[in-house]
Structures are given as structure tokens and as C-alpha cells.
Design a protein around this motif. Structure first.
Motif, mmCIF file in Angstrom:
data_model
loop_
_atom_site.group_PDB
_atom_site.id
_atom_site.type_symbol
_atom_site.label_atom_id
_atom_site.label_comp_id
_atom_site.label_asym_id
_atom_site.label_seq_id
_atom_site.Cartn_x
_atom_site.Cartn_y
_atom_site.Cartn_z
ATOM 1 N N VAL A 29 0.837 -1.203 0.000
ATOM 2 C CA VAL A 29 0.000 0.000 0.000
ATOM 3 C C VAL A 29 0.873 1.255 0.000
ATOM 4 N N TYR A 30 1.820 1.314 0.933
ATOM 5 C CA TYR A 30 2.684 2.491 1.017
ATOM 6 C C TYR A 30 3.586 2.615 -0.213
ATOM 7 N N GLY A 31 3.992 1.469 -0.772
ATOM 8 C CA GLY A 31 4.827 1.506 -1.966
ATOM 9 C C GLY A 31 4.094 2.080 -3.158
ATOM 10 N N ILE A 32 2.870 1.612 -3.385
ATOM 11 C CA ILE A 32 2.060 2.130 -4.500
ATOM 12 C C ILE A 32 1.765 3.615 -4.293
ATOM 13 N N MET A 33 1.432 3.962 -3.064
ATOM 14 C CA MET A 33 1.170 5.370 -2.753
ATOM 15 C C MET A 33 2.399 6.230 -3.031
ATOM 16 N N SER A 34 3.581 5.755 -2.640
ATOM 17 C CA SER A 34 4.816 6.518 -2.828
ATOM 18 C C SER A 34 5.118 6.721 -4.301
ATOM 19 N N VAL A 35 4.899 5.687 -5.111
ATOM 20 C CA VAL A 35 5.105 5.825 -6.557
ATOM 21 C C VAL A 35 4.129 6.863 -7.116
ATOM 22 N N GLY A 36 2.882 6.814 -6.650
ATOM 23 C CA GLY A 36 1.894 7.800 -7.083
ATOM 24 C C GLY A 36 2.307 9.214 -6.712
ATOM 25 N N MET A 37 2.842 9.389 -5.493
ATOM 26 C CA MET A 37 3.301 10.709 -5.068
ATOM 27 C C MET A 37 4.456 11.190 -5.942
ATOM 28 N N LEU A 38 5.373 10.283 -6.284
ATOM 29 C CA LEU A 38 6.508 10.653 -7.132
ATOM 30 C C LEU A 38 6.033 11.077 -8.515
ATOM 31 N N ILE A 39 5.081 10.335 -9.076
ATOM 32 C CA ILE A 39 4.526 10.689 -10.389
ATOM 33 C C ILE A 39 3.871 12.056 -10.337
ATOM 34 N N THR A 40 3.117 12.317 -9.280
ATOM 35 C CA THR A 40 2.462 13.617 -9.127
ATOM 36 C C THR A 40 3.477 14.741 -9.050
ATOM 37 N N ALA A 41 4.526 14.553 -8.252
ATOM 38 C CA ALA A 41 5.551 15.587 -8.097
ATOM 39 C C ALA A 41 6.267 15.862 -9.420
ATOM 40 N N LEU A 42 6.615 14.800 -10.139
ATOM 41 C CA LEU A 42 7.306 14.969 -11.412
ATOM 42 C C LEU A 42 6.413 15.645 -12.453
ATOM 43 N N ALA A 43 5.139 15.252 -12.489
ATOM 44 C CA ALA A 43 4.209 15.857 -13.438
ATOM 45 C C ALA A 43 4.009 17.342 -13.139
ATOM 46 N N ALA A 44 3.837 17.671 -11.859
ATOM 47 C CA ALA A 44 3.645 19.073 -11.463
ATOM 48 C C ALA A 44 4.878 19.911 -11.802
ATOM 49 N N TRP A 45 6.054 19.354 -11.502
ATOM 50 C CA TRP A 45 7.296 20.075 -11.785
ATOM 51 C C TRP A 45 7.500 20.269 -13.288
ATOM 52 N N ALA A 46 7.232 19.234 -14.062
ATOM 53 C CA ALA A 46 7.419 19.319 -15.512
ATOM 54 C C ALA A 46 6.471 20.344 -16.138
ATOM 55 N N ILE A 47 5.206 20.304 -15.725
ATOM 56 C CA ILE A 47 4.227 21.243 -16.283
ATOM 57 C C ILE A 47 4.562 22.668 -15.880
ATOM 58 N N SER A 48 4.972 22.870 -14.627
ATOM 59 C CA SER A 48 5.311 24.215 -14.173
ATOM 60 C C SER A 48 6.509 24.761 -14.952
ATOM 61 N N GLY A 49 7.453 23.861 -15.313
ATOM 62 C CA GLY A 49 8.597 24.296 -16.101
ATOM 63 C C GLY A 49 8.206 24.787 -17.477
ATOM 64 N N LEU A 50 7.134 24.222 -18.034
ATOM 65 C CA LEU A 50 6.635 24.656 -19.333
ATOM 66 C C LEU A 50 5.745 25.895 -19.229
#
Length: 256
Positions: A29-50
């Protein structure tokens, strides 16, 4: 006498197997959640950079910060309403589709949702300082870990919190939508404070529920159900974390 002695050994073995399985389940559960959090952070950072630039454009948002054409389209055009509410639609769709999806399909859906959530939250990089975002994230992580640990270890039955907290979430959603049009700072402050309290309670409640659901179903050996249960548990805890983070950011974040 021999038969008598075999009983506790069998019971102890079964208990040990459930405990071991529960630990593995919670780690998943925590592993899947952590991967989801990482994806969210990367997506937010990438979009903000654009979307954000230091090069002057027609859309100035800070002393030396500007929106690109992409950022203006994403955050100031009617598209912003689609970006804002799309994750909420996906959550309801996920709940309706979970029984029809395979475990692998449900996990893929969750990661797609996490990416969309990152796009939806990317605007925080245009409003709050990077240091502020990191600080609030760390505070949220510490609070989340403590609350989840409480939910996992407490002997107290907190299942009665569920209906009250869900009603609170519905109230928060309605109040937030109304305040989009009112624009009241006082109402937003009240929403943020209540939001932190409600999602703090939900973190402990959801953790205990994940644990109890596993114990109740572990003896059936339904691996498909357990896999989907882990994904749904990860989604619930992910939402608790994200919402607590956002409300804390609104309370304590330093704006650009």
C-alpha cells in the motif's frame, strides 16, 4: 496430550502468517502510494517548467516571473476548470470501475490519476516559493507518518469516525466550490483549518480500515481482491496526504 499441544502451534502459525501477510500488504500500500506521489511531483514540476518563465511575456505573475502561452492557456483560460475537476471525476470513475478492472489495470489507472493530479496541482509553483513548498511537504510527511502509525497501532476502534469525516469532506467540497465565486479570505481560512483536521482524521481512519479489511479477508486467500484492496488503500492514503498538504500550504505557504 499430543493433540492438545498441536492446537496452539497451529493457531500461532496462522496468526504469524496473517501478521506477515499484513506487513507485506501494508508495505505494498505504502509503496504504490509513494510511486503515485513521485509521479504527481514529477508531473507538477514538468508542467510548471513549461508554464512559468523568467523571460518577459504578456502574463506577469511576479516581480520577475511570467506565464508562457502554455501556462496562460492552462491556468487562465476555461481549460483551468477541466484541469481542476478532472481528478475528482477520475476518483469517482475509479470507484465505479474497480470491480471490473484487473489488479494491473487498477494500478495503471491509479498512476494515470496521479499524473493528472500533478498537472492539476502544478499551479502551486506559480503561487508559492519553492522553499515553502518543500517545507510544507516535509511537515505533511511527518504528520502523515505519525497519524498513519497511530491508525495502524492503536487498539481503539475508530471506525465510527468514518461517516462523520466523509460528511466533512462533502462539506469541504461544497464550501470550496462556493468560495471560488465568493472569494472570501475568511471562508478560505476556515476551510483550510477544517480541511487539515478532517484529513488528519481520515489518515488514521483509512490506515486502520486497510488493516482491518486485510485481516477480515486474509483467510480467504483471494489474491486478486487483496491486490485491488492494496491499490484502493494506496489511493485513499494518497488523497489524504495530498489534501492535507494543500490545506497546510494554504495556511503556511509563502507566496511569490
Amino acid at each position: 496430550m499430543a493433540q492438545y499441544q498441536t492446537i496452539p502451534r497451529a493457531g500461532t502459525s496462522r496468526t504469524a502468517m496473517i501478521d506477515e501477510g499484513l506487513r507485506a500488504h501494508m508495505n505494498k500500500v505504502y509503496g504504490i502510494m509513494s510511486v503515485g506521489m513521485l509521479i504527481t511531483a514529477l508531473a507538477a514540476w514538468a508542467i510548471s517548467g513549461l508554464a512559468i518563465s523568467t523571460e518577459p511575456t504578456a502574463y506577469q505573475i511576479g516581480s520577475s516571473t511570467y506565464l508562457t502561452e502554455f501556462g496562460a492557456t492552462l491556468w487562465t483560460s476555461p481549460l483551468k476548470w477541466v484541469v481542476m475537476f478532472a481528478p475528482l471525476v477520475m476518483v469517482f470513475a475509479f470507484g465505479a470501475m474497480i470491480n471490473k478492472l484487473s489488479a494491473a489495470g487498477a494500478q495503471t489507472f491509479f498512476y494515470a490519476f496521479a499524473a493528472l493530479m500533478g498537472i492539476s496541482l502544478s499551479w502551486i509553483f506559480a503561487v508559492y516559493t519553492g522553499v515553502s513548498i518543500i517545507q510544507v511537504f516535509l511537515i505533511t510527511a511527518i504528520a502523515f507518518a505519525s497519524l498513519s502509525m497511530y491508525g495502524y497501532t492503536t487498539k481503539r476502534d475508530i471506525s465510527a469516525w468514518g461517516s462523520f469525516l466523509i460528511m466533512g469532506v462533502v462539506g469541504l467540497i461544497i464550501a470550496s466550490i462556493v468560495n471560488i465565486f465568493l472569494g472570501s479570505g475568511v471562508v478560505q481560512l476556515a476551510i483550510s483549518v477544517l480541511g487539515v483536521l478532517i484529513f488528519a482524521g481520515l489518515t488514521a481512519y483509512d490506515t486502520q480500515k486497510i488493516k482491518n479489511d486485510y485481516i477480515a479477508h486474509a483467510q480467504h486467500g483471494d489474491s486478486e481482491w487483496l491486490a485491488k484492496s492494496a491499490i484502493m488503500g494506496a489511493l485513499n492514503l494518497y488523497l489524504d496526504f495530498i489534501n492535507m498538504f494543500m490545506f497546510l500550504l494554504q495556511l503556511f505557504g509563502n507566496r511569490e
